[in-house]
Design a protein around this motif. Sequence first.
Motif, PDB file in Angstrom:
ATOM      1  N   HIS A 282       0.842  -1.187   0.000  1.00  0.00           N
ATOM      2  CA  HIS A 282       0.000   0.000   0.000  1.00  0.00           C
ATOM      3  C   HIS A 282       0.881   1.242   0.000  1.00  0.00           C
ATOM      4  CE1 HIS A 282      -3.475  -2.533   0.777  1.00  0.00           C
ATOM      5  NE2 HIS A 282      -2.796  -3.111   1.754  1.00  0.00           N
ATOM      6  N   ARG A 283       0.359   2.324  -0.555  1.00  0.00           N
ATOM      7  CA  ARG A 283       1.126   3.562  -0.649  1.00  0.00           C
ATOM      8  C   ARG A 283       1.435   4.105   0.746  1.00  0.00           C
ATOM      9  NH1 ARG A 283      -2.022   7.778  -3.782  1.00  0.00           N
ATOM     10  NH2 ARG A 283      -1.743   6.284  -5.483  1.00  0.00           N
ATOM     11  N   MET A 284       2.690   4.435   0.983  1.00  0.00           N
ATOM     12  CA  MET A 284       3.137   4.925   2.272  1.00  0.00           C
ATOM     13  C   MET A 284       2.983   6.441   2.431  1.00  0.00           C
ATOM     14  SD  MET A 284       4.075   2.497   4.389  1.00  0.00           S
ATOM     15  CE  MET A 284       2.521   1.776   3.844  1.00  0.00           C
ATOM     16  N   HIS A 285       2.534   7.110   1.377  1.00  0.00           N
ATOM     17  CA  HIS A 285       2.179   8.530   1.518  1.00  0.00           C
ATOM     18  C   HIS A 285       0.769   8.590   2.073  1.00  0.00           C
ATOM     19  CE1 HIS A 285       1.257  12.685   0.769  1.00  0.00           C
ATOM     20  NE2 HIS A 285       0.359  12.389  -0.170  1.00  0.00           N
ATOM     21  N   VAL A 286       0.633   9.053   3.308  1.00  0.00           N
ATOM     22  CA  VAL A 286      -0.663   9.112   3.989  1.00  0.00           C
ATOM     23  C   VAL A 286      -0.913  10.549   4.438  1.00  0.00           C
ATOM     24  CG1 VAL A 286      -2.036   8.292   5.927  1.00  0.00           C
ATOM     25  CG2 VAL A 286      -0.458   6.725   4.764  1.00  0.00           C
ATOM     26  N   LYS A 287      -1.945  11.162   3.902  1.00  0.00           N
ATOM     27  CA  LYS A 287      -2.254  12.547   4.224  1.00  0.00           C
ATOM     28  C   LYS A 287      -2.471  12.727   5.729  1.00  0.00           C
ATOM     29  CE  LYS A 287      -2.946  15.505   1.695  1.00  0.00           C
ATOM     30  NZ  LYS A 287      -2.021  16.560   1.177  1.00  0.00           N
ATOM     31  N   GLY A 288      -1.865  13.779   6.256  1.00  0.00           N
ATOM     32  CA  GLY A 288      -2.068  14.123   7.654  1.00  0.00           C
ATOM     33  C   GLY A 288      -1.115  13.478   8.624  1.00  0.00           C
ATOM     34  N   HIS A 289      -0.330  12.501   8.179  1.00  0.00           N
ATOM     35  CA  HIS A 289       0.621  11.824   9.055  1.00  0.00           C
ATOM     36  C   HIS A 289       1.955  12.585   9.060  1.00  0.00           C
ATOM     37  CE1 HIS A 289      -0.962   7.490   9.798  1.00  0.00           C
ATOM     38  NE2 HIS A 289      -1.928   8.390   9.871  1.00  0.00           N
ATOM     39  N   SER A 290       2.115  13.495   9.981  1.00  0.00           N
ATOM     40  CA  SER A 290       3.408  14.158  10.129  1.00  0.00           C
ATOM     41  C   SER A 290       4.407  13.160  10.703  1.00  0.00           C
ATOM     42  CB  SER A 290       3.281  15.352  11.071  1.00  0.00           C
ATOM     43  OG  SER A 290       3.124  14.903  12.408  1.00  0.00           O
TER      44      SER A 290
END
Length: 391
Positions: A282-290
Amino acid sequence: MTSTRTRPFFWEEAAEDWDAKRRAGQPPEFSEYVVRKLRAVREGVGREPGSVASMRSVHRVFLRDEELDSLPRSYVAEHYALTLFGLHQHASSEPVHQPGNGLGTAFLRLWRMEPQARPARERRLLAAASAQDVHELAQHLQRLVPLLRQAGIGLDYRRLLFELQQWDGPERDRTLRAWGLQCTDPGTPAPPGDEGARRSDADSASAPYWVTYDPRSRDAAAELAALRSGIGREAGTVPAMWAFHRTRMTSNRRDAGHLTPDLKAEHAALTLFARHQQAQEHRMHVKGHSPGTAVGFLAKKTAEGMGTGATTALERRFGVLLTSDDFDELVMHLRSLVPLLNQAGIGLDYDLLRKALRFWDDPSRPDAAACRRRWERDFHTAKTANTAKKS
């Protein structure tokens, strides 16, 4: 030292010779003098610099007697520029010396004209960009220049001369960066009527790679490997990464190969993402995860599996990251944390990360201090969150 040249370079003389006839209302063509000298420079293809007698009168970099045994870089570079120009101009009815048209820009235009042939020709350009010395570079360019000639695309030979001269010196990275930035310049116009190319260029220019990355793509593994090859390298100098850059800048900065803060931040984010994404479905770019949120979730997950004592080292490591003095130190600490996030399958917002990297040590922006406080707050919030909110 070589003596100062007193005449325009031969490619400039040839262009002026052609243009003079056009301005005089005559059929634009090259004079017999230019045609004869073009034959002379083509005789130098594949020959050692300084060994072709017919080329000596075409050189504008002249040698002193004491330089004959050890040719200066300026003379060697001019030899190769002349022979490449001879190949390029051969059978072309108009001047191929086009000021302002760098090598990267020329190939971007070539790829847009013949998109089906782009992969093979891109590999050739990347091979040239990986040349170990100017002699190897010239050999690659001898195979590339005819492609530009066939497509009717010109080249700035004064600029190419300078780049050849700098190839074996410390300025090579600037040349590489200029070529790569020109190859991804969203301002370079698509061929007339090719609206699809314009839309595609606009989409690729606006969306970072981590947003468009598709784990199911057959090219995904190769793309991530290309990005990982940039770890520890200077931004813009890794040919394998050129296709993934989206940084915008003015054309003059692209042509000069400027190393801008935006480009540095994007380069670092791309390499971190590639390491983070490795072997993940799964894509490891996750919105909102600083980074604070991601490491907080990691701490929570670690504590659930091994007890709260197991998170001490992780918290200490994150605290050290927050005290990073500059961009380079921040990137170093992120490189040590990203593999841990990869193993735990915890994502990160790479848009936020790129922005933080861009302004972390910018004295004119207060963003870094606010970013530190926000990441620390995110860490404690995620660490104490309910398991259901972990996502």
